[in-house]
Design a protein around this motif. Structure first.
Motif, short mmCIF file in Angstrom:
data_model
loop_
_atom_site.label_atom_id
_atom_site.label_comp_id
_atom_site.label_asym_id
_atom_site.label_seq_id
_atom_site.Cartn_x
_atom_site.Cartn_y
_atom_site.Cartn_z
N TYR A 114 31.14 25.37 63.87
CA TYR A 114 31.98 26.06 62.89
C TYR A 114 31.45 25.72 61.50
CZ TYR A 114 35.17 26.45 66.83
OH TYR A 114 35.71 26.72 68.05
N SER A 115 31.45 26.72 60.64
CA SER A 115 30.98 26.45 59.28
C SER A 115 32.08 25.72 58.51
CB SER A 115 30.61 27.75 58.58
OG SER A 115 31.74 28.55 58.41
N GLU A 116 31.65 25.02 57.49
CA GLU A 116 32.61 24.40 56.58
C GLU A 116 33.28 25.50 55.77
OE1 GLU A 116 32.92 20.67 56.08
OE2 GLU A 116 32.27 21.14 58.12
N SER A 117 34.46 25.23 55.27
CA SER A 117 35.12 26.22 54.41
C SER A 117 34.26 26.48 53.18
CB SER A 117 36.48 25.69 53.96
OG SER A 117 37.31 25.53 55.06
N ALA A 118 34.09 27.74 52.86
CA ALA A 118 33.29 28.08 51.67
C ALA A 118 34.23 28.38 50.51
CB ALA A 118 32.43 29.30 51.98
N ASP A 119 33.84 27.96 49.35
CA ASP A 119 34.63 28.22 48.15
C ASP A 119 34.02 29.43 47.44
OD1 ASP A 119 35.91 28.26 45.72
OD2 ASP A 119 35.91 26.07 45.49
N ALA A 120 34.85 30.46 47.25
CA ALA A 120 34.32 31.68 46.62
C ALA A 120 33.80 31.42 45.21
CB ALA A 120 35.40 32.75 46.60
N ASP A 121 34.24 30.31 44.62
CA ASP A 121 33.72 29.98 43.28
C ASP A 121 32.25 29.59 43.34
OD1 ASP A 121 35.98 30.57 41.90
OD2 ASP A 121 36.78 28.53 41.92
N ASP A 122 31.75 29.29 44.54
CA ASP A 122 30.34 28.91 44.67
C ASP A 122 29.41 30.12 44.78
OD1 ASP A 122 31.07 26.28 44.57
OD2 ASP A 122 31.18 26.05 46.76
N VAL A 123 29.97 31.32 44.78
CA VAL A 123 29.12 32.52 44.85
C VAL A 123 28.24 32.59 43.61
CG1 VAL A 123 29.12 35.05 44.79
CG2 VAL A 123 30.74 33.85 46.26
N LYS A 124 26.94 32.75 43.84
CA LYS A 124 26.01 32.96 42.70
C LYS A 124 25.95 34.46 42.47
CE LYS A 124 24.63 28.59 42.67
NZ LYS A 124 25.71 28.11 43.54
N VAL A 125 26.58 34.89 41.39
CA VAL A 125 26.77 36.33 41.23
C VAL A 125 25.47 37.04 40.82
CG1 VAL A 125 29.22 36.12 40.69
CG2 VAL A 125 27.54 36.19 38.83
N GLU A 126 25.28 38.21 41.40
CA GLU A 126 24.19 39.09 40.99
C GLU A 126 24.77 40.23 40.16
OE1 GLU A 126 22.05 40.32 44.49
OE2 GLU A 126 21.91 38.26 45.22
N ARG A 127 26.06 40.41 40.31
CA ARG A 127 26.79 41.43 39.56
C ARG A 127 28.21 40.95 39.42
NH1 ARG A 127 28.18 46.73 38.33
NH2 ARG A 127 29.86 47.68 39.55
N ARG A 128 28.76 41.14 38.23
CA ARG A 128 30.15 40.73 38.01
C ARG A 128 30.72 41.59 36.89
NH1 ARG A 128 32.78 36.85 34.05
NH2 ARG A 128 34.83 36.53 35.00
N ILE A 129 31.77 42.31 37.19
CA ILE A 129 32.44 43.07 36.14
C ILE A 129 33.93 42.76 36.17
CG2 ILE A 129 30.77 44.97 35.99
CD1 ILE A 129 32.72 46.62 37.73
N VAL A 130 34.52 42.82 35.00
CA VAL A 130 35.95 42.57 34.86
C VAL A 130 36.54 43.76 34.11
CG1 VAL A 130 37.71 40.98 34.00
CG2 VAL A 130 35.51 40.10 34.76
N PRO A 131 37.00 44.78 34.84
CA PRO A 131 37.52 45.97 34.17
C PRO A 131 38.76 45.68 33.33
CG PRO A 131 37.01 46.44 36.46
CD PRO A 131 36.91 44.96 36.29
N ALA A 132 39.47 44.58 33.61
CA ALA A 132 40.73 44.31 32.91
C ALA A 132 40.52 43.75 31.51
CB ALA A 132 41.57 43.33 33.72
N PHE A 133 39.42 43.08 31.26
CA PHE A 133 39.21 42.37 30.00
C PHE A 133 37.82 42.69 29.47
CE2 PHE A 133 41.60 38.62 28.27
CZ PHE A 133 42.84 38.98 28.78
N GLN A 134 37.74 42.94 28.17
CA GLN A 134 36.41 43.21 27.62
C GLN A 134 35.61 41.91 27.46
OE1 GLN A 134 36.37 45.00 23.73
NE2 GLN A 134 34.28 45.76 23.98
N ARG A 135 36.27 40.92 26.87
CA ARG A 135 35.55 39.66 26.63
C ARG A 135 36.11 38.57 27.54
NH1 ARG A 135 32.23 39.76 22.46
NH2 ARG A 135 32.39 41.47 20.96
N VAL A 136 35.35 38.26 28.55
CA VAL A 136 35.79 37.24 29.50
C VAL A 136 34.74 36.14 29.54
CG1 VAL A 136 37.20 38.65 31.02
CG2 VAL A 136 34.73 38.61 31.33
N PRO A 137 35.13 34.94 29.97
CA PRO A 137 34.13 33.87 30.09
C PRO A 137 33.03 34.30 31.05
CG PRO A 137 36.36 33.04 30.45
CD PRO A 137 36.46 34.52 30.37
#
Lengths: 371, 186
Positions: free
Chosen positions: A90-113
């Protein structure tokens, strides 16, 4: 006219099986290489892996080639193959925060961290069918290749330019909203085992993990249809949903080494992750806050992850009042629905003969009553 | 012969043989020769099918049971609770009647029974009928297995619950006897 039942012949079935194989293998065009499928039809490969519930790009490419491009058939092949493989760990639990993003958009906010990272997406391309000749396309490809090789550090393509580690693991909008106390906190203190839909069919009322697992493996079209039906169809109630995060990136899969017990990264999978923010306005809801739906699936499939996140929160708010949960659990799986549909092609001689006999019996009874 | 973990390719090949045997009850299906030459064919179904999420038991060979558990990570449980049961000799009636048969709602929980079946001069011939069989389908089992067959017929008398059996010989030939097959002495 009589209705006579017939018996299907094993030899005829085997001949049909051979015909499919022979015509597929002996077609006039050149052999379709796995690499071509992986590169040129990458989104289809991702979709098949997602619906099969198996991360195996090369096997998905083989399945697509064998199924001659029929995605549902390819999913069937992969799931059948998957079911024959032993589970080692069984794999260990993965944390979605560990995803190395290749694309990331935030339609709700223009200026996000972490900024918006558009990456590779057709969202920003004009929908013009490119009708240039193959020769011209090859010429352009060659030119682009030579330009790319002449640019130091640009092997990863434009999307990778000027992207530092922070941008690869950006802070979530959800964290900001939590800091502003704008989100209902539904995080739970315990950590129950997730429901394994590959071992036990999920039936309502189901745990959230069962619902999310079912949707992550669901047919993309079925999920989009469920979402749209929920918005504009007969179920219609308008949601005020805004997408908080749409991410596509790579996530490590870690297992414990059977001998040393140490965590070992065995592979990396690409996932699409979506957080959908819902405006709460129900009489029994905290109208000063938002709630969040979650979607995650294998590969790059934003349509599916967005529908999933929206349906996750819709299902939570619905709380069993309608058949939404039942529809999601029981009618969105490609193999279930297509399998049931296609079984109609199997001989139904006996059942249909009994239906005809009932018609004759009813007609006879009606005539007797009339006379 | 010592056992070894199967590669995914070999595992799939064994699986295909077992599936073929169930698809055509009574047909003699040869499991992959390169595997049968290097390890006991009787253990191949277990090596291919059991894993950390399935349970098994080999009531008449503790050493083999320990070896399979070590190689597959599968859990050894009592006969009644096992998904797979392997018998190196024809099992007694009590054992066959004791293995899990599943329920009407969950027939898939019925046990898969793997039984050694060697050719002898006094073999019994069983006539087979049901889905996937041909009119001439027959199964030859050793005389010592007659009790096993009688018990198996009782265990499959209330479909859809029941048990599914593979009979494996030392040369790697497997014959399927799924719960849907009717077997009677011919």
């Amino acid at each position: 006219m009589g209705y006579v039942s017939a018996r299907g012949g094993l030899d005829a079935i085997r001949a049909a099986e051979r015909l499919v194989r022979r015509l597929r293998l002996t077609s006039e065009s050149s052999w379709l290489e796995e690499d071509q499928i992986l590169e040129k039809l990458r989104l289809l490969v991702d979709r098949v892996m997602g619906e099969a519930g198996l991360w195996a790009p090369r096997l998905a490419a083989k399945a697509l080639r064998q199924s001659e491009g029929d995605a549902t058939e390819a999913v069937h092949l992969l799931r059948a193959y998957r079911s024959t493989l032993p589970r080692f760990a069984y794999s260990e639990s993965a944390d979605a925060d560990d995803v190395k993003v290749e694309r990331r958009i935030v339609p709700a906010f223009q200026r996000v961290p972490g900024n918006q990272l558009l990456g590779r997406s057709v969202d920003y391309t004009a929908r013009f069918l490119e009708r240039q000749s193959d020769d011209m396309a090859r010429e352009e490809a060659e030119k682009l290749r030579s330009e790319a090789s002449g640019t130091p550090g640009d092997e990863g393509g434009e999307a990778h330019d000027n992207t530092d580690t922070t941008q690869r693991s950006p802070q979530r909008l959800l964290e900001m909203l939590r800091e502003m106390d704008l989100v209902v906190d539904r995080r739970r203190a315990d950590d129950p085992e997730p429901f394994d839909i590959t071992r036990t069919p999920a039936r309502p009322p189901a745990a959230r993990s069962a619902l999310l697992s079912s949707m992550t493996r669901a047919d993309t079209g079925a999920l989009v249809n469920q979402w749209y039906r929920n918005i504009l169809g007969p179920d219609g109630y308008l949601h005020e949903v805004t997408l908080g995060e749409v991410r596509h990136g790579a996530l490590d899969v870690v297992v414990r080494h059977p001998v040393t017990g140490l965590p070992v990264c065995v592979t990396s999978v690409r996932v699409t992750e979506v957080e959908a923010i819902e405006d709460l306005e129900g009489v029994d809801e905290d109208r000063t806050k938002f709630d969040v739906g979650y979607g995650l699936c294998f590969g790059h499939n934003e349509r599916k992850a967005i529908a999933m996140a929206n349906l996750d929160i819709a299902c939570h708010r619905d709380a069993g009042r309608t058949q939404l949960e039942q529809s999601l659990l029981l009618t969105t799986d490609a193999l279930d629905s297509a399998g049931f549909l296609e079984h109609l092609k199997l001989p139904h001689y006996v059942t249909f003969r009994s239906m005809i006999e009932r018609k004759f019996a009813m007609r006879k009874a009606r005539n007797r009553d009339a006379s | 012969m010592t056992l070894a973990a199967l590669s995914s390719r070999d595992s799939t090949m064994v699986f295909r043989s077992l599936l073929q045997a169930f698809s055509s009850p009574g047909e003699r299906v040869q499991m992959p020769a390169h595997l049968c030459d290097s390890m006991s064919p009787l253990a191949l179904p277990l090596l291919a099918l059991v894993d950390i999420e399935t349970t098994f038991c080999i009531p008449d060979d503790a050493d083999l049971e320990a070896e399979v558990a070590e190689l597959t990570g599968s859990k050894v449980v009592a006969v009644a609770d096992a998904n797979f049961v392997l018998c190196t000799t024809p099992p007694p009636q009590e054992l066959v009647l004791h293995v899990g048969r599943g329920t009407a709602l969950q027939p898939q929980l019925g046990c898969r029974l793997i039984v050694s079946n060697e050719s002898h001069e006094d073999n019994l011939t069983l006539r087979l009928s049901g889905p996937g069989t041909r009119p001439e389908s027959q199964l030859s089992v050793c005389a010592a297995a007659s009790d096993f067959i009688a018990a198996r017929n009782l265990a499959v008398a209330h479909p859809p619950s029941g048990i599914d059996c593979w009979l494996v010989s030392s040369d790697g030939v497997v014959v399927g006897l799924p719960r849907t097959t009717h077997a009677e002495q011919g």
